[in-house]
Scaffold this motif. Sequence first.
Motif, PDB file in Angstrom:
ATOM      1  N   HIS A   1       2.094  -8.358  -0.429  1.00 43.42           N
ATOM      2  CA  HIS A   1       2.175  -7.422  -1.555  1.00 43.42           C
ATOM      3  C   HIS A   1       0.921  -6.617  -1.815  1.00 43.42           C
ATOM      4  CE1 HIS A   1       5.892  -9.637  -3.347  1.00 43.42           C
ATOM      5  NE2 HIS A   1       6.139  -8.958  -2.250  1.00 43.42           N
TER       6      HIS A   1
ATOM      7  N   LYS B   1      -0.555  -4.899   0.076  1.00 41.76           N
ATOM      8  CA  LYS B   1      -0.406  -3.623   0.797  1.00 41.76           C
ATOM      9  C   LYS B   1       0.648  -2.724   0.159  1.00 41.76           C
ATOM     10  CE  LYS B   1      -1.642  -4.805   5.526  1.00 41.76           C
ATOM     11  NZ  LYS B   1      -1.326  -4.460   6.902  1.00 41.76           N
ATOM     12  N   GLN B   2       1.333  -3.210  -0.861  1.00 38.90           N
ATOM     13  CA  GLN B   2       2.496  -2.489  -1.353  1.00 38.90           C
ATOM     14  C   GLN B   2       2.292  -1.815  -2.701  1.00 38.90           C
ATOM     15  OE1 GLN B   2       6.081  -4.847  -1.238  1.00 38.90           O
ATOM     16  NE2 GLN B   2       5.495  -5.906   0.642  1.00 38.90           N
ATOM     17  N   TYR B   3       1.280  -2.235  -3.428  1.00 40.28           N
ATOM     18  CA  TYR B   3       1.032  -1.607  -4.727  1.00 40.28           C
ATOM     19  C   TYR B   3       0.540  -0.177  -4.503  1.00 40.28           C
ATOM     20  CZ  TYR B   3       1.673  -6.030  -7.183  1.00 40.28           C
ATOM     21  OH  TYR B   3       2.206  -7.179  -7.703  1.00 40.28           O
ATOM     22  N   PRO B   4       0.671   0.684  -5.529  1.00 37.91           N
ATOM     23  CA  PRO B   4       0.188   2.054  -5.373  1.00 37.91           C
ATOM     24  C   PRO B   4      -1.318   2.065  -5.097  1.00 37.91           C
ATOM     25  CG  PRO B   4       1.308   1.767  -7.489  1.00 37.91           C
ATOM     26  CD  PRO B   4       1.230   0.433  -6.861  1.00 37.91           C
ATOM     27  N   PRO B   5      -1.804   3.104  -4.421  1.00 38.60           N
ATOM     28  CA  PRO B   5      -3.251   3.190  -4.186  1.00 38.60           C
ATOM     29  C   PRO B   5      -4.000   3.277  -5.519  1.00 38.60           C
ATOM     30  CG  PRO B   5      -2.057   4.843  -2.913  1.00 38.60           C
ATOM     31  CD  PRO B   5      -1.069   4.220  -3.829  1.00 38.60           C
TER      32      PRO B   5
ATOM     33  N   VAL C   1       0.485  -1.523 -15.666  1.00 43.09           N
ATOM     34  CA  VAL C   1      -0.503  -1.409 -14.595  1.00 43.09           C
ATOM     35  C   VAL C   1      -1.529  -0.352 -14.986  1.00 43.09           C
ATOM     36  CG1 VAL C   1       1.090  -2.088 -12.750  1.00 43.09           C
ATOM     37  CG2 VAL C   1       0.848   0.336 -13.329  1.00 43.09           C
TER      38      VAL C   1
ATOM     39  N   MET D   1      -0.261   2.449 -17.536  1.00 46.23           N
ATOM     40  CA  MET D   1       1.138   2.883 -17.490  1.00 46.23           C
ATOM     41  C   MET D   1       2.053   1.688 -17.767  1.00 46.23           C
ATOM     42  SD  MET D   1       3.226   4.822 -14.419  1.00 46.23           S
ATOM     43  CE  MET D   1       2.800   3.738 -13.113  1.00 46.23           C
TER      44      MET D   1
END
Lengths: 498, 517
Positions: free
Chosen positions: A19, A21-25, A393, A400
């Motif tokens: 995960h 690698k999957q969160y927004p930059p 987040v 947000m």
Amino acid sequence: MAAQDFNILLATDSYKITHYKQYPPNVSKVYSYFECRRKRGGTQFSEIVFFGLQYLLKKYLSGRVITEEKIQEAKVFYQMHFRQTVFDEEGWRKVLEKYDGRLPIRIKAVPEGKIIPRGNVLFTVENTDPDFFWLTNYIETMLVQMWYPISVATISREFKKILAKHLKATSGSLEGLDFKLHDFGYRGVSSQESAALGGAAHLVNFCSTDTVAGLLMAQRYYGCPMAGFSMPAAEHSTIISWGRSREKEAFESMLDQFPTGPVSVVSDSYDIFKACRHIWGDKLKERVIERSEDSCLIIRPDSGDPAETLIEVIKILEECFGCSLNSQGFKVLPSYLRIIQGDGIDLNSVDEILEKLSDEGWSAENVFFGCGSALLQKLNRDTLNCAFKCSYVEINGKGMDVYKQPVTDPSKGSKRGLLSLRRNSDDFIETVERGVGKPEEDMLVIVFENGSIVQEYTLEEIRKNARLLEDYMAPSQHNQDEPKSLEPHQKHIMNGVH
Amino acid sequence: MSILECFSSQSEISIQQRCGIINIQGSNHPFIIVINCICIISFQVTHYKQYPPNTTKVYSYFECRAKKTESTKIQKVKYDKTVFYGLQYILHKYLKGKVVTPQKITEAKEVYREHFQDDVFNEKGWEYILEKYDGHLPIEIKAVPEGSVIPRGNVLFTVESTDPECYWLTNWVETILVQIWYPITVATNSREQKKILARYLLETSGNQDKLEYKLHDFGYRGVSSQETAGIGASAHLVNFKGTDTVAGICVIKKYYGTKDPVPGFSVPAAEHSTITAWGKDHEKDAFEHIVRQFPNVPVSIVSDSYDIYNACEKIWGEDLRSLIESRSADAPLVIRPDSGDPLDTVLKVLEILGRKFCTTENSRGYKVLPPYIRVIQGDGVDINTLQEIVAGMKKHRWSIENVGFGSGGALLQKLTRDLLSCCFKCSFVVTNGLGLNVFKDPVADPNKRSKKGRLSLHRTPTGDFVTLEEGKGSLEENGPDLLHTVFRNGVILKTYTFDEVRDNAKIRDCDLEESVD
């Protein structure tokens, strides 16, 4: 201090390894929460007992939980498990270097033992360092196992409400309530650790148990030297080993071996009714009568329909030993004689049994209950719809509110933004979303921060928080399922219903 | 105030007051470490005093009782046979070697004195074990090989004391041993689901490719403890190879061993937070980012955060279609719905994907999506809904090749000891030098009758299993006893590798004979 040989890197769902690698930059914070969701159409369990977090914190999350050996072990493992390199070795090494292996996480929670209506935030989790945004949901798997002690403590307390209702109605007092439901569940749970956790959760509400592991858990993690009690009791092997024709000798030996204190004797090895009538009620009658109130014989049926068997047994005992009337006009067996029903007991059967007993004029004082799998095993995460979801987040320094809202199931919608828990002006407990809650009103307390436990509770405090309210049968102090008297916007805030 | 007074007290005082009043000796004593063997169910502490005098042996056994009479609940699945698994874990972790020390005995004595408010603990009995056997347990356990698939109502293992002084020990270890109900039940229930999948896969595709990856363990968060996760997940891996419950692999490596480096595998996959963290208007960006992160392996993407059907139709089916079409058959996109009625959702998703990505017909005449796209249903899956979904798919001419399943609570938690009626009962004792076959036979429940005497398990000439009671198994004409001694006097004498366990439990053609609807 968390256990040395436990590797937290291997204590998560596999997919969570991927995960980061999957969160927004540029995400710098992931904030998640735990609740026992409300199910549409009303719920059987409208309020829950919050219990068990301290155990997880002490056993698995506090102190130095990351070492270089553990990182290496995990790296090698995941390489083979995923058949490729995907493990975030560098991320974990940073935890080691920057925080000496302690988790840069903050957990805020409701005090343990508190009774909270369904659909409210119970605890929140967030990373305290922007580099470790991925850590919040890494520990979800472990934290979601909170469903278990919460559910056991809640079900156990529901039992207590039923028992209290009948005891009060048929005897005028709640004396002995804490011993009315005995934990028989040790052999029927899935592991030793579950036995300990479930056993301790039951002890939030009662003091009688045969699940010794629960006592040790309460002692070690909740500061209670001795949380529960038991009595000498027979099992089938200690009766049948005398041989079919010597059941009377087996029974008599029980009375001899345990002359003082209560003693429970399982009596259905061959024929419960004959045992009651001919052995207890005749051949050994004198021995039974001479036992004092403190040393009562507790007869245990263990087969057949629970309610019918109990009624028939109590009628036979009445014939043989007589009974008296209590202040409420209900029948009570002589004080040296009681019954414990430990087979087929769950919330429904206990209510049914006591209802039938009372219909026949018998007080709830006459019986104790033992409960095994219905107390400690016949539960799952769906029993109270326990879930952990991300609600907020921060990306590029900006916050947000986030949520899921599947069109295929509105009850699976999650709360939004930073959350707090408060008592409103109508004395209802409610969750405030979107970060608009006032800190001074927030019932959530920081319990864990950066590897340290900063707030602890003893079992004594927990028991106090979880006690039955005097007038629990009166209009609820908590949110109704359909709050008719509230304004629409109030309904929207409460419980995250959108 | 003693516990006796607690029971009969007239005053209405609370729990905390009662427990507070009781003076616990040594309450400043350091916390007692959870003791393996001494930590048992309370009433069994007192049983050494309850057996007939001059008892020198207690012999007990474990079975998954058969239900002889119709239960009131209609069970769709019969569970006629059970997979025997998990004893080795218990032996290694709790029963082997030196399990008592003087310190543990002292501590147990204190705990039980307070717990019973009386001195009932069998201190002498445990000291005897410490002195004579250096703390090793003088019991013998004989069991069927792990992984064996045995019909209900047969003996699976027996336990007996090996020292006349320690007759009470047999049932002391009952509580720990009965917890074997759990790995047995998980492995059995998992295997029954494998049979369902195998039948429908074979029927709708002509082969059983990837059967072992068709039911993925999602249950880590839904079990009651870390220890349960390890045991349960390992039991599922007896039948399958896909798991996210890492703890199970650790149990297998530690207590069973495999020739392969690991017995279970997983793939990169999204969760809701990794999708919703992008914001509601950026679901496509989330999908695209994650798919691009994992180009060469299967990647599973949960797609119901807002609207599963829109996600399939518009995002996967249109916006990102070419990205998906470029993926190889070894690295498909696996779309994961996670809400709604399982069968309806799966069918509707397949229908949408079939339209957007086209389908081919396989050799059996069933529809298959292109190899770069698949579906995994991981919500609400239990043995009953699994059956419904595969039957529904077949009815709508979809091959089972198109889907995989994930199961959590139903796989590892929604099970009890009653499902397979697991129990442990005494069947033989020696008192005054004489052996006696003993049993219970409650008038109100014939299902609860127990077996008598010394037991053994045999194969009949027709290949069935039979349990012989009352020592009859020792007669030569009955053939060898399938129960092997696995443990004696603290030593594990026979172990099984996980590969052997898997081999014993594998599905055979005869298991698939039940016809498909």
